[in-house]
Design an enzyme around this catalytic site. Structure first.
Site, short mmCIF file in Angstrom:
data_model
loop_
_atom_site.label_atom_id
_atom_site.label_comp_id
_atom_site.label_asym_id
_atom_site.label_seq_id
_atom_site.Cartn_x
_atom_site.Cartn_y
_atom_site.Cartn_z
N ASN A 11 0.88 -1.18 0.00
CA ASN A 11 0.00 0.00 0.00
C ASN A 11 0.91 1.22 0.00
O ASN A 11 1.47 1.58 1.04
CB ASN A 11 -0.90 -0.01 1.24
CG ASN A 11 -1.68 1.29 1.39
OD1 ASN A 11 -1.81 2.06 0.44
ND2 ASN A 11 -2.19 1.54 2.59
N LYS A 13 0.21 4.22 -0.21
CA LYS A 13 -0.41 5.45 0.33
C LYS A 13 -0.12 6.62 -0.62
O LYS A 13 -0.03 6.40 -1.82
CB LYS A 13 0.08 5.73 1.75
CG LYS A 13 0.04 4.51 2.65
CD LYS A 13 0.14 4.85 4.10
CE LYS A 13 0.33 3.58 4.91
NZ LYS A 13 -0.04 3.72 6.29
N HIS A 97 -9.60 1.09 4.68
CA HIS A 97 -8.33 1.31 5.39
C HIS A 97 -8.58 2.25 6.57
O HIS A 97 -9.38 3.18 6.47
CB HIS A 97 -7.29 1.91 4.43
CG HIS A 97 -5.92 1.91 5.01
ND1 HIS A 97 -5.50 2.87 5.91
CD2 HIS A 97 -4.87 1.06 4.85
CE1 HIS A 97 -4.25 2.59 6.28
NE2 HIS A 97 -3.85 1.52 5.64
N GLU A 99 -7.03 4.67 7.71
CA GLU A 99 -6.84 6.10 7.41
C GLU A 99 -8.07 6.68 6.73
O GLU A 99 -8.44 7.84 6.95
CB GLU A 99 -5.56 6.29 6.57
CG GLU A 99 -4.32 6.07 7.42
CD GLU A 99 -3.09 5.60 6.66
OE1 GLU A 99 -3.03 5.71 5.43
OE2 GLU A 99 -2.17 5.10 7.34
N GLU A 169 -5.72 -5.08 10.44
CA GLU A 169 -4.72 -4.04 10.66
C GLU A 169 -5.02 -3.30 11.95
O GLU A 169 -5.84 -2.35 11.95
CB GLU A 169 -4.74 -3.05 9.49
CG GLU A 169 -4.40 -3.66 8.15
CD GLU A 169 -3.75 -2.64 7.22
OE1 GLU A 169 -2.68 -2.93 6.72
OE2 GLU A 169 -4.32 -1.55 7.03
N GLY A 175 2.04 2.24 10.69
CA GLY A 175 2.96 3.36 10.53
C GLY A 175 3.62 3.79 11.83
O GLY A 175 4.24 4.84 11.90
N SER A 214 3.11 -2.21 10.38
CA SER A 214 4.55 -2.21 10.61
C SER A 214 5.22 -3.55 10.31
O SER A 214 6.14 -3.97 11.03
CB SER A 214 4.87 -1.73 12.04
OG SER A 214 4.41 -0.39 12.21
C1 PEP Z 1 -0.96 0.12 5.83
O1 PEP Z 1 -0.91 1.26 5.41
O2 PEP Z 1 -1.88 -0.62 5.49
C2 PEP Z 1 0.10 -0.34 6.73
C3 PEP Z 1 0.01 -1.51 7.28
O3 PEP Z 1 1.13 0.55 6.96
P1 PEP Z 1 2.55 0.22 7.68
O4 PEP Z 1 3.04 -1.08 7.10
O5 PEP Z 1 3.42 1.37 7.31
O6 PEP Z 1 2.29 0.12 9.13
#
Ligand code: PEP
Length: 253
Positions: A11, A13, A97, A99, A169, A175, A214
């Site tokens: 992803n 972003k 997601h 976000e 998630e 992040g 992460s």
């Molecule tokens: C994501 O944006 O779905 C995600 C898991 O981000 P990160 O791996 O940076 O935590």
């Protein structure tokens, strides 16, 4: 037990440029070509879908988007429809997601409508679910994840999950550099599968449930080694070729 293949989906972003993307995509293609049994995908910003299509067409790497409109077409300025994503060869689209839920006010019903619109156009939605730290601390992780999941199942029927991917998630791990422990993630993945199995055990057994939050080259193998974790949704580390390739490699059985 159903044998599920692994999927590693990046992803990006709101990152990238045509020059950066070219190098990253070429590296991912050439350095994962031996990983036949692992599904690999990238979810890119809308303006780069044409580039992803031109670089990735006829390779083993799929591409998709990070959001989609719940509407089919019409006067929705700034929105992008599922049919448009199909027009650019997308296989996947991320819906729900955290976000999008937190920053753009997408509730579970809106996410469910997006999920349905994506499938109606022939896309595979990657449905994200997960709790915040406050919710985990309050002991309501399962309740939160169940609400996010059930809202989709109520709208589409459980059989729709046969053509979807789920991503657990935990919001506190996205992040932040804080990864759920393999056991913490496994517990929620197993809960998700049990909840779906209550409606349809075949769909539950075959569904790919990814972990996101992460994931890095250094922790991917341990996470992917858990029985109900079928790969990862990768944010930050998907922008670094060495990291993303190593994570894909960790998904080998
Ligand atoms: C994501 O944006 O779905 C995600 C898991 O981000 P990160 O791996 O940076 O935590």
């Amino acid at each position: 037990m159903a044998r599920r293949s692994k999927l590693v989906a990046g992803n990006w972003k709101m990152h990238g440029s045509t020059a950066q993307n070219q190098g990253l995509l070429n590296a991912v293609i050439s350095r994962t070509v031996e990983l036949k049994e692992v599904g690999i995908a990238v979810s890119v910003p809308y303006p780069y879908l044409a580039q992803a299509q031109s670089v990735l067409a006829n390779t083993h790497v799929s591409w998709g988007a990070q959001n989609v409109s719940q509407h089919e077409k019409g006067a929705y300025t700034g929105e992008v429809s599922a049919a448009m994503l199909v027009d650019f060869g997308c296989r996947y689209v991320i819906v729900g997601h955290s976000e999008r839920r937190a920053l753009y006010g997408e509730d579970s019903h809106t996410v469910a409508l997006k999920f349905r619109a994506a499938q109606a156009a022939g896309l595979i939605p990657i449905l994200c679910v997960g709790e915040t730290l406050d919710q985990r601390d309050a002991g309501i992780t399962e309740q939160v994840v169940a609400e996010q999941l059930d809202t989709v199942v109520e709208l589409t029927g459980v059989s729709a999950l046969a053509k979807a991917v789920l991503a657990y998630e935990p919001v506190w791990a996205i992040g932040t550099g804080k990864t759920a422990t393999p056991q913490q993630a496994q517990d929620v993945h197993a809960f998700i599968r049990r909840r779906i199995a209550a409606n349809d055990s075949v769909v539950a057994g075959e569904l790919q449930v990814l972990y996101g939050g992460s994931v890095k080259a250094s922790n991917a193998a341990e996470l992917f080694g858990m029985p109900d974790i079928d790969g990862g949704l990768i944010g930050g580390a998907s922008l670094v070729a060495d990291e993303f390739v190593a994570i894909c490699d960790a998904a080998k059985n």
